[in-house]
Structure formats: structure tokens, C-alpha cells
Design an enzyme around this catalytic site. Structure first.
Site, PDB file in Angstrom:
ATOM      1  CG  ASP A   1      -4.285  -1.916   0.662  1.00 14.95           C
ATOM      2  OD1 ASP A   1      -3.471  -2.611   1.288  1.00 14.95           O
ATOM      3  OD2 ASP A   1      -4.295  -0.671   0.705  1.00 14.95           O
TER       4      ASP A   1
ATOM      5  CB  SER B   1      -0.965  -0.038   1.189  1.00 14.97           C
ATOM      6  OG  SER B   1      -2.050   0.841   1.008  1.00 14.97           O
TER       7      SER B   1
END
Length: 279
Positions: A162, A54
Site C-alpha cells: 500500500d 490505495s
């Protein structure tokens, strides 16, 4: 040359320990990553392998490209946070963010001066996906596409979200790439328990979870702790992943810096211990 001289020459040619850096997920808390990079730079520490999930993948790729912590602070300062927040709607497209990242990270992951890999999550299987090749900016958006705020990102024939759901701090990936010693950063070591959150926040969290197509694996964080030699844990308890005010970002940067600075002796000790073991 005598035996002693030969042995001395042999050991003097040994390469120093290869350091790896694994940067965890956390949204705006990633400012703490930049603070840590400042402390590493002051201590003369450099890394041979970098991985990230991320926001950690974005910071990590910038580091591998050659950007300094100060450069990255400048990038954050130039980002129009109000415009970004205004366009943040459920299942937003990541193309605008990808275009923004391409301005700093054009080309392929293989083109980066340092070995780098990002981590994402497969939307269909809920399995982790290693992103060590392909377009850099696309890989970073895939690693950071947290639902329900963003849509999945297509890459390699997969729909990706993610990576925090499957490997929030990819220290194991960093070690697998060849790092002798892995330094990792957990941006979510200190979070408010559910019972301390307000009723509205709890209800909103439950509602959002209903729309999230991927689930957090039991070892999403523990695998990173198991693989890291030194885990930095800046105390970001008072901040959220969405805190983008100047006061908040400055404070998180400083917390990351202080945590890394305090742990430098531990990192240096790990390097020395590795050298003794190898001899």
C-alpha cells in the site's frame, strides 16, 4: 486587426487551467471520494490529471476510464461485501481483487483516456514507487495491498505494498504530471487518537504493527498538503477503513459530497486566480 483586437484574440485562445485530482487512501472511507465526485460533476468541474493511493487509486482509475460517480456506486452495490470480508485473512492474495478490477479496468494504464498514476511502497526498501505504466488492475492492487491483510504484489521486479506508507495523498505527483491546480482529498484528516481507543483496539494495533513489513514515512501525508491548492477534509471521525455496512457507506458518501460542495467556491477562486496570474 487592431492591437486591442489582437490581444483580445490572443487571450481568448488561452487554454483553461488544467485541474488535477489527488485521491487519498482510506479503505472503505473511499465512499467519500464518490460523494466528492458527485459534487464536482454538479459544479461542472472536470480533471485533466488524476493520481491516487490505495482506494484513491481505484476510484481515480475508474474516473479516468470514464465511469461516473453513479457508475462507481453501482459497482460498490454489486460487490459481495460478505464474501469479501469472509476471505479477508492475514496476508491474503490479491489475485481475486485484481480479477474483479479487470472486469472494469482491463488493459494498461497508458490506455486510459486521462493521464493517471498510482502510488505504492517498495517492500524491500520502504521507498515510494510511482506506478504510471503497466497493467492497470495490477497497479491498483499493488497500491492497495495493505499489510498484514494482504500479501505484497509483484510488479516491475518489485514487491509492492500500500502506498499510504510513503505518500497517502499524492498531490505532488499530480502536479508533476502537469496539473496547474491540484484538488486533493484526505480521508484520514479526522482520526481517533490512541488514547481514545479501547485497550483491546490498542493491543490489536500493536500486534498488527509487529507484522507490518513497511513503515510510515514522516512526510507520508504532509507532502500531499504541501502540493495541494485545495485539500478536502471530510469529517470521517466516526468511521473505520473497514466499515462496509450500507448505513456507513451511505453516510461517508454524503460527508464527502457535503465537504466537496462546500469547497467548490474555493476551487473556483483558485481557477480564477490562476487565470489572472497567467494574464
Amino acid at each position: 486587426m487592431g492591437l486591442l483586437a489582437k490581444l483580445k484574440a490572443l487571450f481568448s485562445k488561452r487554454e483553461p487551467a488544467k485541474l488535477g485530482l489527488a485521491l487519498g487512501s482510506g479503505g472503505a472511507k473511499g465512499m467519500a471520494h464518490l460523494g466528492a465526485l458527485k459534487a464536482f460533476a454538479e459544479a461542472g468541474l472536470s480533471f485533466s490529471f488524476v493520481t491516487g493511493t490505495s482506494i484513491g487509486s481505484i476510484v481515480g482509475a475508474l474516473y479516468c476510464k470514464g465511469y461516473t460517480w453513479a457508475d462507481m456506486v453501482g459497482i460498490v452495490d454489486n460487490l459481495n461485501k460478505k464474501e469479501f470480508a469472509k476471505n479477508l485473512r492475514p496476508f491474503s492474495d490479491m489475485s481475486a481483487i485484481e480479477q474483479f478490477l479487470e472486469g472494469y479496468l482491463e488493459g494498461e494504464i497508458a490506455d486510459l483516456p486521462l493521464p493517471f498514476a498510482a502510488w505504492a511502497t517498495d517492500a524491500d526498501t520502504n521507498e515510494g514507487v510511482l506506478l504510471g505504466e503497466g497493467k492497470t488492475a495490477r497497479a491498483l492492487t499493488a497500491s492497495a495491498a495493505i499489510p498484514p491483510f494482504f500479501r505484497s504484489v509483484e510488479m516491475g521486479g518489485k514487491r509492492l505494498y500500500d502506498g499510504a506508507y510513503t505518500n497517502a495523498i499524492p498531490a505532488d505527483v499530480c502536479r508533476g504530471m502537469g496539473a496547474d491546480i491540484v484538488v486533493a482529498v484526505d480521508l484520514s484528516a479526522f482520526v481517533k487518537p490512541e488514547e481514545e481507543k479501547g485497550r483491546v483496539a490498542r493491543l490489536l494495533g500493536s500486534a498488527l504493527n509487529y507484522f507490518v513489513p513497511v513503515k510510515t514515512l514522516p512526510d507520508a501525508k504532509s507532502r500531499g498538503y504541501a502540493a495541494a491548492d485545495v485539500m478536502l477534509r471530510p469529517n470521517l471521525y466516526d468511521f473505520k477503513a473497514t466499515d462496509v455496512s450500507r448505513a456507513a457507506t451511505d453516510a461517508m458518501f454524503e460527508l464527502g459530497y457535503e465537504e466537496a460542495k462546500a469547497r467548490i467556491p474555493e476551487i473556483e477562486a483558485a481557477i480564477k486566480a490562476f487565470g489572472r496570474t497567467r494574464k
